[in-house]
Design a protein around this motif. Sequence first.
Motif, PDB file in Angstrom:
ATOM      1  N   ILE A  91      78.356  15.502  47.466  1.00  0.00           N
ATOM      2  CA  ILE A  91      78.402  14.088  47.010  1.00  0.00           C
ATOM      3  C   ILE A  91      78.439  13.123  48.627  1.00  0.00           C
ATOM      4  O   ILE A  91      79.384  13.794  49.604  1.00  0.00           O
ATOM      5  CB  ILE A  91      79.676  13.668  46.383  1.00  0.00           C
ATOM      6  N   GLN A  92      78.157  12.213  48.876  1.00  0.00           N
ATOM      7  CA  GLN A  92      78.128  11.567  50.181  1.00  0.00           C
ATOM      8  C   GLN A  92      79.541  11.039  50.307  1.00  0.00           C
ATOM      9  O   GLN A  92      80.453  10.627  49.624  1.00  0.00           O
ATOM     10  CB  GLN A  92      77.275   9.943  49.838  1.00  0.00           C
ATOM     11  N   GLY A  93      79.826  11.094  51.434  1.00  0.00           N
ATOM     12  CA  GLY A  93      81.173  10.980  52.241  1.00  0.00           C
ATOM     13  C   GLY A  93      81.290  10.091  53.163  1.00  0.00           C
ATOM     14  O   GLY A  93      80.223   9.254  53.268  1.00  0.00           O
ATOM     15  N   GLU A  94      82.217   9.944  53.938  1.00  0.00           N
ATOM     16  CA  GLU A  94      82.373   8.850  54.998  1.00  0.00           C
ATOM     17  C   GLU A  94      81.522   9.516  56.341  1.00  0.00           C
ATOM     18  O   GLU A  94      81.473   8.739  57.159  1.00  0.00           O
ATOM     19  CB  GLU A  94      83.769   8.791  55.467  1.00  0.00           C
ATOM     20  N   THR A  95      81.338  10.725  56.357  1.00  0.00           N
ATOM     21  CA  THR A  95      80.494  11.363  57.533  1.00  0.00           C
ATOM     22  C   THR A  95      79.032  11.596  57.161  1.00  0.00           C
ATOM     23  O   THR A  95      78.892  11.469  55.862  1.00  0.00           O
ATOM     24  CB  THR A  95      81.210  12.415  57.851  1.00  0.00           C
ATOM     25  N   LYS A  96      78.359  12.207  57.948  1.00  0.00           N
ATOM     26  CA  LYS A  96      76.745  12.251  57.508  1.00  0.00           C
ATOM     27  C   LYS A  96      76.760  13.888  57.285  1.00  0.00           C
ATOM     28  O   LYS A  96      75.676  14.625  56.967  1.00  0.00           O
ATOM     29  CB  LYS A  96      75.967  12.170  58.572  1.00  0.00           C
ATOM     30  N   HIS A  97      77.894  14.649  56.785  1.00  0.00           N
ATOM     31  CA  HIS A  97      77.795  16.030  56.394  1.00  0.00           C
ATOM     32  C   HIS A  97      76.781  16.387  55.351  1.00  0.00           C
ATOM     33  O   HIS A  97      76.060  17.238  55.326  1.00  0.00           O
ATOM     34  CB  HIS A  97      79.231  16.506  56.122  1.00  0.00           C
ATOM     35  N   ASN A  98      76.688  15.421  54.411  1.00  0.00           N
ATOM     36  CA  ASN A  98      75.758  15.560  53.062  1.00  0.00           C
ATOM     37  C   ASN A  98      74.488  15.508  53.634  1.00  0.00           C
ATOM     38  O   ASN A  98      73.336  16.445  53.094  1.00  0.00           O
ATOM     39  CB  ASN A  98      76.033  14.532  52.198  1.00  0.00           C
ATOM     40  N   ASP A  99      73.928  14.916  54.736  1.00  0.00           N
ATOM     41  CA  ASP A  99      72.679  14.749  55.208  1.00  0.00           C
ATOM     42  C   ASP A  99      72.248  16.240  55.778  1.00  0.00           C
ATOM     43  O   ASP A  99      71.291  16.844  55.454  1.00  0.00           O
ATOM     44  CB  ASP A  99      72.361  13.744  56.225  1.00  0.00           C
ATOM     45  N   TYR A 100      73.008  16.567  56.530  1.00  0.00           N
ATOM     46  CA  TYR A 100      72.970  17.966  57.153  1.00  0.00           C
ATOM     47  C   TYR A 100      72.979  19.192  56.076  1.00  0.00           C
ATOM     48  O   TYR A 100      71.936  20.068  55.979  1.00  0.00           O
ATOM     49  CB  TYR A 100      73.940  18.239  58.246  1.00  0.00           C
ATOM     50  N   ILE A 101      73.886  19.224  55.231  1.00  0.00           N
ATOM     51  CA  ILE A 101      74.098  20.124  54.334  1.00  0.00           C
ATOM     52  C   ILE A 101      72.803  20.158  53.091  1.00  0.00           C
ATOM     53  O   ILE A 101      71.950  21.238  53.072  1.00  0.00           O
ATOM     54  CB  ILE A 101      75.196  20.156  53.472  1.00  0.00           C
ATOM     55  N   ASN A 102      72.324  18.952  52.797  1.00  0.00           N
ATOM     56  CA  ASN A 102      71.268  18.679  51.725  1.00  0.00           C
ATOM     57  C   ASN A 102      69.974  19.239  52.544  1.00  0.00           C
ATOM     58  O   ASN A 102      69.007  19.945  51.924  1.00  0.00           O
ATOM     59  CB  ASN A 102      71.025  17.684  51.420  1.00  0.00           C
ATOM     60  N   HIS A 103      69.525  18.644  53.640  1.00  0.00           N
ATOM     61  CA  HIS A 103      68.524  19.328  54.573  1.00  0.00           C
ATOM     62  C   HIS A 103      68.596  20.711  54.823  1.00  0.00           C
ATOM     63  O   HIS A 103      67.237  21.504  54.313  1.00  0.00           O
ATOM     64  CB  HIS A 103      68.357  18.520  55.938  1.00  0.00           C
ATOM     65  N   ALA A 104      69.641  21.278  54.961  1.00  0.00           N
ATOM     66  CA  ALA A 104      69.761  22.729  55.144  1.00  0.00           C
ATOM     67  C   ALA A 104      69.353  23.675  54.028  1.00  0.00           C
ATOM     68  O   ALA A 104      68.726  24.470  53.854  1.00  0.00           O
ATOM     69  CB  ALA A 104      70.978  23.208  55.701  1.00  0.00           C
ATOM     70  N   VAL A 105      69.753  23.021  52.847  1.00  0.00           N
ATOM     71  CA  VAL A 105      69.747  23.854  51.486  1.00  0.00           C
ATOM     72  C   VAL A 105      68.222  23.673  51.248  1.00  0.00           C
ATOM     73  O   VAL A 105      67.845  24.659  50.641  1.00  0.00           O
ATOM     74  CB  VAL A 105      70.800  23.326  50.646  1.00  0.00           C
ATOM     75  N   ALA A 106      67.725  22.377  51.234  1.00  0.00           N
ATOM     76  CA  ALA A 106      66.433  22.229  50.778  1.00  0.00           C
ATOM     77  C   ALA A 106      65.674  22.955  51.446  1.00  0.00           C
ATOM     78  O   ALA A 106      64.601  23.688  51.039  1.00  0.00           O
ATOM     79  CB  ALA A 106      65.994  20.774  50.680  1.00  0.00           C
ATOM     80  N   HIS A 107      65.561  23.103  52.664  1.00  0.00           N
ATOM     81  CA  HIS A 107      64.831  23.970  53.776  1.00  0.00           C
ATOM     82  C   HIS A 107      64.941  25.533  53.243  1.00  0.00           C
ATOM     83  O   HIS A 107      63.901  26.215  53.200  1.00  0.00           O
ATOM     84  CB  HIS A 107      65.001  23.711  55.378  1.00  0.00           C
ATOM     85  N   GLY A 108      66.282  25.737  53.163  1.00  0.00           N
ATOM     86  CA  GLY A 108      66.538  27.331  52.920  1.00  0.00           C
ATOM     87  C   GLY A 108      65.926  27.759  51.733  1.00  0.00           C
ATOM     88  O   GLY A 108      65.424  29.076  51.575  1.00  0.00           O
TER      89      GLY A 108
END
Length: 159
Positions: A91-108
Amino acid sequence: MSSADKNLSVFSTDGLPDISQATFAIVVAEWNHEITEKLFEGAHATLIRYGAKPENIIRANVPGSYELSFGAQVFARKIEVDAVIALGCVIQGETKHNDYINHAVAHGLTQVSLTYHKPVIFGVLTPNSQEQALDRAGGKHGNKGDEAAMTAIKMLSLV
């Protein structure tokens, strides 16, 4: 088409392969458990509805969505597993952690699929809020788990 315009639990079932002998691994992130458990229930029910045997569905939990790639790899490398479904929710939060996690998971997950020549399905919700997640985990927009399971079934027709 965004999921706001589509019910994730409605799909074409034309030409589905026989999955009665197929083995599926469902890897479920524990983070956002309220959501991911509903995704699992949808995926499991869809596999059973379209012919998978309960004993041919393996479940494994991982701590969070970031760990889905490794969990998927563990099962994709097993010759008896025909397809892997990865379920999570970031879930989108106050930081960009979701962008990094979602990209890493999709790529992985893509890398695991290509390395092991098996369907590895991205069943990860990437909503802006808890409400949007619930809407896509059995709520008004259907269940992403249903969609992920149907994607796995359809992808088996290619292999």
